[in-house]
Design a protein around this motif. Structure first.
Motif, mmCIF file in Angstrom:
data_model
loop_
_atom_site.group_PDB
_atom_site.id
_atom_site.type_symbol
_atom_site.label_atom_id
_atom_site.label_comp_id
_atom_site.label_asym_id
_atom_site.label_seq_id
_atom_site.Cartn_x
_atom_site.Cartn_y
_atom_site.Cartn_z
ATOM 1 N N LEU A 607 0.833 -1.200 0.000
ATOM 2 C CA LEU A 607 0.000 0.000 0.000
ATOM 3 C C LEU A 607 0.870 1.253 0.000
ATOM 4 O O LEU A 607 0.583 2.226 -0.706
ATOM 5 C CB LEU A 607 -0.927 -0.039 1.214
ATOM 6 N N ALA A 608 1.946 1.234 0.784
ATOM 7 C CA ALA A 608 2.858 2.379 0.817
ATOM 8 C C ALA A 608 3.525 2.587 -0.535
ATOM 9 O O ALA A 608 3.661 3.719 -1.012
ATOM 10 C CB ALA A 608 3.916 2.171 1.900
ATOM 11 N N ALA A 609 3.955 1.501 -1.175
ATOM 12 C CA ALA A 609 4.596 1.618 -2.490
ATOM 13 C C ALA A 609 3.617 2.142 -3.535
ATOM 14 O O ALA A 609 3.997 2.912 -4.427
ATOM 15 C CB ALA A 609 5.157 0.264 -2.921
ATOM 16 N N ALA A 610 2.354 1.749 -3.428
ATOM 17 C CA ALA A 610 1.358 2.203 -4.402
ATOM 18 C C ALA A 610 1.125 3.705 -4.300
ATOM 19 O O ALA A 610 1.058 4.412 -5.314
ATOM 20 C CB ALA A 610 0.045 1.442 -4.199
ATOM 21 N N ILE A 611 0.995 4.217 -3.073
ATOM 22 C CA ILE A 611 0.767 5.656 -2.932
ATOM 23 C C ILE A 611 2.020 6.438 -3.281
ATOM 24 O O ILE A 611 1.946 7.578 -3.767
ATOM 25 C CB ILE A 611 0.283 5.990 -1.498
#
Length: 755
Positions: A607-611
């Motif tokens: 999720l962090a990499a996506a944002i």
């Protein structure tokens, strides 16, 4: 019919003149300024006249960057709105309708004619206020011309009995006639060639100076809250939190990438996040009072993420198993402190004022864009580990930012302002339900068992998915304390090495170039003029001091002005210095609550990499938007930008192809950051080899070097290059607005470089 029409026109003109005489009797008479013809006149006379009449000259360095403004005209008591369309590119001239009684233009106006009621003669005096702006209504440049109208409205005082006015006007200001007092007259504005490097914008303050919040507040148009506005205690809290929430992606997601690469635990991630919140809050407050005084959030920038990854993936630390995180953090602390000392010297010594002559949009744009492009090898390869979570998040943030950006709820465009925190929260809840529903449960496999202790082959291939997708994979919440105050040297004494210090010195120079572009862009959004070179140097010096604090506290990165500030100000329409300070105080308060950092550290890595894919793309967009100050269609400029970006990506790829000897121990997305120990440069000094290989493997450094050399050697006019025009120190003394925006308070102004 013609006779009757002429007599009616004469009667209306007489009535209008009578109104002007009555209004002139009520208002104080302003002494007209008559410039001298000789070349030996004393310029102090002009300054004294400006003090008596209240006129203040605004020198606008960038045509087409300030919003259309609203000012108060003391000669009539009316608010005069300024607008306009861009007249620089040619095209048909717009027709503007003017009300001859109020002296104000009607909708779609570009010229205003207002009556000077203080004229001593019987004939009316008309002021024509011409505004030239860009297509978005920004960058208005006012040219004020005064025309004396006779009884029937002729410029030369000659009668024009048929009531028709010839509205033609040449560039030298010699018009044929002005509208009479018969009816609203249509004035046709012809195209004008705007020459020179500096356009003059003339404004007027009541009494000749700014009156603060109680009177003339200097509120910049297009903003809900201006730079020096005080909307009230409740509004300050709301706008302050809103400002920092819109920058949440830049403030909290860097540790989620950096700490795991350094071998840190979930508790370490929570501690680093709390430390970053503290340093960011303190740095923002210091910058608001002692830096440029613009409403800019200071924090951990992506500029410092690349060198942190390069150092943490060096061969010396690659195989460490015991205290690996603490050792790398202490190495980063020492390098950041040395780089911050260099940046402070650059600012306080005045060298930054000299470098400003060489730093222009054609240099800033590709450099900032390269900062975001440098992480393309990390972004989706990490996010792709859990596509059922990452792809919905990317789509959701794009929908909020682009498709729902115009939707207003209770007067606030919530989807546009809170796109990142709103999308992360919704997707995080969705990932929680996936985890609770057993989507990541594998028979005989436990996410709590370290991958090195897993004996079942079937579980080994699922451990990566469980670690990146499950919302309960992190134990930060269980390990973190409720109250924990970050303190200096919490990881141990800093370690100083020549190789890492040299890397951070060069990175601090890149951060300074990035901040210069942000200062200029933000100043045009919140103030009438850009800061002076002294103010810019003061801001860079303070950034160096704040980076020193970050090095002492151990946040892992230096502190600098976040590139996304201009996007945030433009989105939230909030530019209050006090609101930013209030938000920073809340940031400091949250840093003392250990569970806040623990919650943020529990965000799944996918999720962090996506944002971050969206945030890095936003950095690229903000960087390239700097080209709006140049002639973007110029072959010179597009060639320099294109070559800089291409070589900025291609040359580091050449250095990164030298794979480390122990590449099997590194994830594929970290291999590009391991070139420092195995690059092609080999000299007599291994410390120098490490520094050169590391620097040349970072895209932003190579891009800055190429763009800097090309922009300052390839011939081009100042207009074509979009050379930054800064205010002068004399402007601070003569302009109350500029003094209130940038000068330090009290005795600090004389002790530091306030101008």
């Amino acid at each position: 019919m013609e006779t009757g029409s002429s007599s009616d026109s004469l009667q209306k003109a007489e009535n209008l003149r009578g109104r002007g005489n009555k209004l002139g009797a009520m208002l104080p008479k302003v002494e007209p300024f008559v410039p001298k013809r000789d070349l030996n006149h004393d310029p102090k006379e002009l300054r004294s006249w400006a003090k008596r009449t209240g006129f203040v000259s605004h020198l606008s360095g960038e045509t087409g960057t300030a919003n259309s403004t609203e000012q108060f005209d003391t000669s009539t008591g009316f608010h005069v709105e300024r607008g306009g369309r861009d007249q620089r590119t040619g095209g048909s001239s717009p027709k503007i309708e003017i009300d001859p009684v109020l002296g104000r233009t009607r909708p779609n106006r570009g010229i205003e004619i207002e009556m000077d009621s203080g004229s001593g003669s019987g004939s009316g005096s008309w002021h024509e206020r011409r505004t030239v702006g860009d297509e978005n209504g920004r960058g208005s440049v006012e040219k004020v011309e005064e025309r004396k109208a006779g009884l029937n409205g002729d410029v030369n005082g000659t009668g024009n009995r048929d009531g028709n006015a010839n509205a033609g006007e040449n560039r030298n200001g010699n018009g044929n006639s002005v509208p009479g007092g018969v009816a609203p007259v249509v004035v046709e504005q012809k195209n004008e060639d705007i020459k020179g490097e500096r356009d003059v914008e003339v404004g007027m303050y009541p009494g000749g100076e700014e009156q603060g919040h109680g009177g003339w507040s200097g509120h910049h148009p297009g903003l809900k809250v201006g730079l020096r506005d005080n909307p009230g205690f409740g509004a300050l809290i709301y706008y302050g939190l809103q400002h920092f929430l819109s920058l949440a992606g830049s403030l909290i997601f860097i540790p989620l990438v950096m700490v795991p690469s350094m071998g840190g635990t979930d508790k370490d991630t929570a501690t680093v996040i709390s430390t970053m919140l503290l340093v960011s809050g303190v740095s923002t407050i210091l910058h608001s009072y002692f830096g440029t005084r613009l409403p800019l959030v200071q924090g951990s920038s992506f500029i410092y993420l690349a060198p942190a990854l390069v150092i943490s993936n060096a061969r010396d630390y690659r195989n460490l198993t015991e205290h690996k995180f603490r050792h790398i953090m202490r190495e980063l602390q020492g390098a950041i402190i040395i780089g911050s000392v260099f940046q402070s010297i650059l600012g306080f010594s005045g060298l930054m004022s000299l470098l400003l002559r060489l730093i222009n949009p054609v240099v800033v744009a590709p450099t900032v864009a390269a900062v975001g492009l440098a992480f393309f090898s990390y972004g989706f390869p990490q996010a792709g580990s859990c596509v059922e979570v990452s792809i919905p998040l990317i789509l959701l943030v794009l929908i909020c930012t682009l498709y729902l950006r115009g939707i207003s709820i209770f007067g606030h465009r919530l989807f546009r302002i809170y796109a990142v925190p709103l999308s992360v929260t919704i997707t995080w809840i969705y990932a929680f339900f996936l985890t609770a529903g057993g989507a990541y449960d594998y028979k005989g496999c436990s996410p709590d068992i370290p991958s090195s202790n897993i004996l079942i082959d079937g579980c080994r291939k699922h451990v990566y998915t469980m670690k990146h997708c499950r919302t309960d994979a992190s134990n930060a919440w269980r390990a973190a304390a409720w109250v924990r105050i970050p303190y200096p040297l919490q990881w141990g004494a800093p370690i100083f090495h020549f190789r890492t210090s040299l890397i951070m010195i060069i990175v601090s120079l890149v951060a300074s170039v990035d901040s210069v572009g942000t200062y200029h862009s933000a100043s045009l959004l919140v103030s009438s003029k850009p800061p002076t070179p002294g103010v810019v140097s003061r801001g860079i010096a303070l950034e160096g001091f704040c980076s020193m604090l970050a090095g002492l506290w151990g946040s892992g990165t230096g502190s600098t002005t976040l590139t996304e500030n201009t996007h945030t100000i433009n989105t939230t329409k909030m530019a209050s210095r006090r609101a930013v300070v209030f938000g920073a105080l809340f940031l400091i308060l949250f840093s003392f609550v250990g569970k806040v950092g623990a919650i943020l550290a529990s965000i799944p890595l996918s999720l962090a990499a996506a944002i971050l894919c969206f945030m890095w793309a936003l950095v690229v967009a903000v960087g390239l938007s700097t080209l709006q100050y140049t002639q973007a269609a110029s072959f010179r400029n597009i060639t320099i930008v294109g070559v800089s970006l291409f070589l900025g990506l291609s040359i580091p790829a050449y250095f990164q192809q030298y794979q480390p000897e122990t590449s099997l121990m590194l994830p594929s997305y970290f291999v590009p950051y391991a070139a420092a120990s195995d690059g092609p440069v080999h000299t007599v000094s291994k410390q120098l080899d490490f520094a050169i290989n590391a620097v040349m493997s970072m895209s932003m450094v190579v891009t800055l070097l190429v763009a800097f050399v090309l922009d300052n050697t390839v011939p081009g006019s100042r207009q074509e290059r979009g050379v930054y025009i800064w205010s002068h120190s004399q402007d601070v003394a003569s302009d109350p607005s500029l003094h209130a925006d940038y000068s330090l308070a009290g005795k600090l102004a004389s002790l530091c470089c306030s101008r």
